[in-house]
Scaffold this active site. Structure first.
Site, short mmCIF file in Angstrom:
data_model
loop_
_atom_site.label_atom_id
_atom_site.label_comp_id
_atom_site.label_asym_id
_atom_site.label_seq_id
_atom_site.Cartn_x
_atom_site.Cartn_y
_atom_site.Cartn_z
N CYS A 132 78.13 0.52 9.64
CA CYS A 132 77.85 -0.53 10.63
C CYS A 132 77.09 0.03 11.82
O CYS A 132 77.69 0.65 12.71
CB CYS A 132 79.16 -1.17 11.07
N CYS A 135 78.15 -1.34 15.21
CA CYS A 135 79.45 -0.84 15.69
C CYS A 135 79.31 0.60 16.20
O CYS A 135 79.90 0.96 17.21
CB CYS A 135 80.49 -0.83 14.57
N ASP A 136 78.57 1.42 15.48
CA ASP A 136 78.64 2.87 15.71
C ASP A 136 77.35 3.52 16.20
O ASP A 136 77.35 4.70 16.56
CB ASP A 136 79.07 3.58 14.40
#
Ligand code: NAP
Length: 317
Positions: A132, A135-136
């Site tokens: 992701c 997300c990261d």
């Protein structure tokens, strides 16, 4: 007892909830582990009609949820462990809540990111390996990143990650990309993106401080190479979330729920499926939302007694 329980809250489940709630059927919506579904892990959604300037994925999902709540949908933030569809009313077993009874079920549990299954991958998830980018990506500011895959997801992730990374290398197992032309063009125009095509990923290699890079086989020469990077993003597609059904609903070999063509009916009358969990072809937010609307309308008809036939015999088992 509920008239209808919707399992999953991506665009399909939330659209089904809006329609069911407006039909005064007071659906219970079970949110699962990732409320809002995959769109909550994307940034801007540019192709959802009605938003000429785009809209952020989480905001779009939040709006859909509010719209369903406004008409009386009830939400439970919980996880469905199993269902019993062998008797009526159906039983939906919700973790921390217990067994809930319902006349109909709408399955909109979507799909989850796939992993490669190569050495070094699973043990480094959250420590340099991710599925992701939104997300990261932030954790890889100024670092080198490898993105694995040749589809639209890989192009999108690679383009997005150039905001943070010093360089992004796309590794794909063939020399031709699967991604749509517009997504390919966008990535190819990005100077921060490098290409390692015709390379098979073999291993995520680590050293004391974390991920060192991705070992690949050059399919042309047969030689092994290490592409050095601090981050490895796997973007090779998704697996449908159907495990909790325990085989009671007919699926294809990959686990996608089979529905009667042109409808959302599964092999069990009163159980409907919509969104990515039954879609091997389009997998777009708008098609998921459209199929959620269809599921709610099929469900309404069923509850009115207009849809009582069983078509399960016609499915490929
Ligand atoms: P996808 O189209 O199935 O592509 C998966 C990619 O991963 C393929 O290039 C595949 O290689 C590769 N792959 C799969 N298994 C692999 C393995 N074990 N080892 C190495 N490589 C592997 O999946 P997706 O990119 O997630 O897209 C899914 C759907 O969502 C598509 O319909 C896409 O158009 C849509 N989507 C749209 C957008 C957008 O429009 N903004 C963004 C993301 C996704 P091969 O090509 O060799 O099979």
């Amino acid at each position: 007892m509920y008239k209808s329980i919707v399992i999953g809250t991506g665009p399909a489940g939330l659209t089904a909830a809006i329609y069911l709630a407006r039909a005064n059927l007071k659906p219970l919506v079970i949110e699962g582990l990732q409320p809002g579904g995959q769109l909550t892990t994307t940034t801007e959604v540019e192709n959802f009609p009605g938003f000429p300037d785009g809209i952020m994925g989480p905001e779009l999902m939040d709006n859909m949820r509010k719209q369903a709540e406004r008409f009386g949908a009830e939400f439970k933030s919980a996880w469905v462990e199993s269902v019993d569809l062998s008797q009526r009313p159906f039983k939906v077993n919700v973790e921390g809540v217990g067994e809930l009874l319902t006349e109909t079920v709408i399955i909109s549990t979507g799909a989850s990111a796939k992993y490669l299954g190569i050495p070094g991958e699973q043990e480094n998830v959250g420590r340099g390996v991710s599925t992701c980018a939104t997300c990261d990506g932030f954790f890889f500011r100024g670092k080198r990143i490898v993105v694995i895959g040749g589809g639209d997801s890989a192009m999108e992730e690679a383009s997005f990650l150039t905001r943070f990374a010093s360089s992004v290398t796309v590794v794909h197992r063939r020399s031709e990309l699967r991604a749509s032309k517009i997504m390919q063009d966008r990535a190819r125009e990005n100077e921060k993106i490098q290409w390692a095509l015709d390379r098979t990923p073999l291993e995520v290699v680590t050293h004391e401080t974390g991920v060192k890079g991705l070992k690949v086989r050059n399919n042309e020469t047969g030689e092994e190479e290490l592409i050095e990077a601090e981050g490895v993003f796997v973007a090779i597609g998704h697996t449908p979330n159907t495990g909790f059904l325990g085989g009671q609903i007919t699926t294809d070999a990959a686990g996608y729920i089979q529905v009667k063509p042109g409808t959302t009916e599964t092999n069990i009358p009163g159980v409907f499926a919509c969104g990515d969990v039954q879609d091997t072809r389009y997998r777009q937010a708008i098609t998921a939302a459209g199929s959620g609307c269809m599921a709610a309308m099929d469900c309404e008809k069923y509850l009115e007694g207009h849809m009582v036939h069983d078509w399960s015999e016609t499915l490929n088992k």
